[in-house]
Design an enzyme around this catalytic site. Structure first.
Site, PDB file in Angstrom:
ATOM      1  N   ALA A  98       0.813  -1.214   0.000  1.00 27.17           N
ATOM      2  CA  ALA A  98       0.000   0.000   0.000  1.00 27.17           C
ATOM      3  C   ALA A  98       0.848   1.266   0.000  1.00 27.17           C
ATOM      4  O   ALA A  98       0.349   2.346  -0.298  1.00 27.17           O
ATOM      5  CB  ALA A  98      -0.928   0.003   1.213  1.00 27.17           C
ATOM      6  N   LYS A  99       2.127   1.149   0.374  1.00 27.94           N
ATOM      7  CA  LYS A  99       3.077   2.275   0.374  1.00 27.94           C
ATOM      8  C   LYS A  99       2.517   3.495   1.099  1.00 27.94           C
ATOM      9  O   LYS A  99       2.604   4.617   0.615  1.00 27.94           O
ATOM     10  CB  LYS A  99       3.495   2.637  -1.062  1.00 27.94           C
ATOM     11  CG  LYS A  99       4.199   1.494  -1.794  1.00 27.94           C
ATOM     12  CD  LYS A  99       4.614   1.902  -3.197  1.00 27.94           C
ATOM     13  CE  LYS A  99       5.361   0.777  -3.898  1.00 27.94           C
ATOM     14  NZ  LYS A  99       4.443  -0.346  -4.258  1.00 27.94           N
ATOM     15  N   ARG A 100       1.961   3.262   2.278  1.00 24.36           N
ATOM     16  CA  ARG A 100       1.374   4.358   3.040  1.00 24.36           C
ATOM     17  C   ARG A 100       2.456   5.164   3.758  1.00 24.36           C
ATOM     18  O   ARG A 100       3.527   4.656   4.085  1.00 24.36           O
ATOM     19  CB  ARG A 100       0.373   3.804   4.060  1.00 24.36           C
ATOM     20  CG  ARG A 100      -0.821   3.094   3.446  1.00 24.36           C
ATOM     21  CD  ARG A 100      -1.631   4.012   2.556  1.00 24.36           C
ATOM     22  NE  ARG A 100      -2.922   3.424   2.239  1.00 24.36           N
ATOM     23  CZ  ARG A 100      -3.342   3.175   0.999  1.00 24.36           C
ATOM     24  NH1 ARG A 100      -2.569   3.444  -0.026  1.00 24.36           N
ATOM     25  NH2 ARG A 100      -4.547   2.670   0.794  1.00 24.36           N
TER      26      ARG A 100
END
Length: 300
Positions: A98-100
């Site tokens: 998700a590369k949050r």
């Protein structure tokens, strides 16, 4: 907390299945036509379950790319939640790509959404074993994720030196007397466990497309698990993969997504498609297999 921590999952599943991570990226134009029906969006759930049917018992890890599910709206999010639960129940390590990354309370909310069990206040719908995160906004943005990872036995992969062609625009620039990617590696290393005999749950994303940078970063991250995307479609090769290895089994995981599930002929029948995925799994596993006892590829 789950019965097994992220590190325990890695150690157990790498020992049984190897380093391959099956990526699940539902993109309708890349998959066979037989998934399509009149029910709008229902194809996503059918695709996820088809892939899980093929990989279960053959790989130890799956990586769900959240963007593809989000792009499909509510049916996509429902398929993501059910697919993650199914994979976890089957004993596979679940990575949510998700590369949050954000500040303060927002970062804490992301950590609650993806790393916190329902019994501890999370929704449980999208609870992963491991999450990809973006450190661009600074060390404080990682702290809620690291706190959750340590508290609940989860894992993180922090973007460090990525596989995309434009990554060097920022990641290979100097900041003071250090490359930015080196500074990120130092930050990741600072979260590592003090026990040098074990892997750290806070790992790094380092692309298989940049072996020279990867070798340097591996030296800075001796106890970290590296997630190495880029094999196949993005140009990474087997030699590049092995250059990212450390000395411990489980310190390198290799995700392959389109290389497993993408088709050129969308009219391929279901049974042939299943056979194709299984055959590709075997080919990738054989190619990346590594004998740590002797320090070389098993295919060498």
């Amino acid at each position: 907390m789950n019965a097994r921590t992220w590190i325990e999952i890695v150690e157990d599943n790498v020992g049984q299945y190897g380093d391959l991570v099956a990526g699940i990226d539902p993109s309708l134009g890349d998959v066979p036509r037989f998934f399509e029906r009149d029910d709008a969006g229902g194809w996503v759930d059918r695709f996820v379950n088809f892939v899980l049917d093929a990989v279960e018992g053959r790989v130890g890890f799956v990586k769900f790319q959240s963007a593809y599910f989000e792009a499909c709206g509510l049916p996509g999010l429902a398929a993501l939640a059910s697919g993650m639960k199914r994979a976890k129940a089957a004993g596979m390590g679940v990575i949510l790509d998700a590369k949050r990354g954000d500040i303060g309370a927002t970062a804490a909310a992301y950590a609650r959404a993806y790393l916190t069990p329902a019994s501890e206040g999370g929704s449980g719908d999208f609870e992963a074993d491991c999450l990809t995160v973006n450190p661009l906004m600074g060390p404080d943005t990682l702290e809620p994720f690291v706190e959750c990872a340590n508290r609940f036995g989860k894992g993180l992969f922090v973007l460090c030196r990525t596989s995309n062609p434009g990554a060097g625009w920022l990641q290979d620039k100097m900041a003071g007397n250090r490359l930015i990617s080196d500074r990120v590696a130092d930050l990741i290393g600072s979260f590592a466990t003090a026990d040098l005999r074990s892997l750290s749950p806070i790992g790094a994303v380092v692309g298989a497309t940049v072996p020279n940078e990867g070798r340097r970063l591996r030296q800075l991250l001796p106890n970290s698990i590296i997630l190495a995307p880029g094999l196949g479609a993005q140009g990474g090769d087997i030699a590049s993969i092995h250059s990212l290895r450390g000395v411990r089994p489980g310190d390198l995981l290799v995700p392959v997504s389109r290389g497993l599930t993408r088709v050129d002929d969308r009219d391929i029948p279901a049974e042939l498609y299943r056979h194709m995925i299984i055959e590709r799994i075997g080919s990738f596993q054989a190619a990346i297999a590594y004998d740590h006892a002797y320090g070389h590829s098993k295919s060498a």
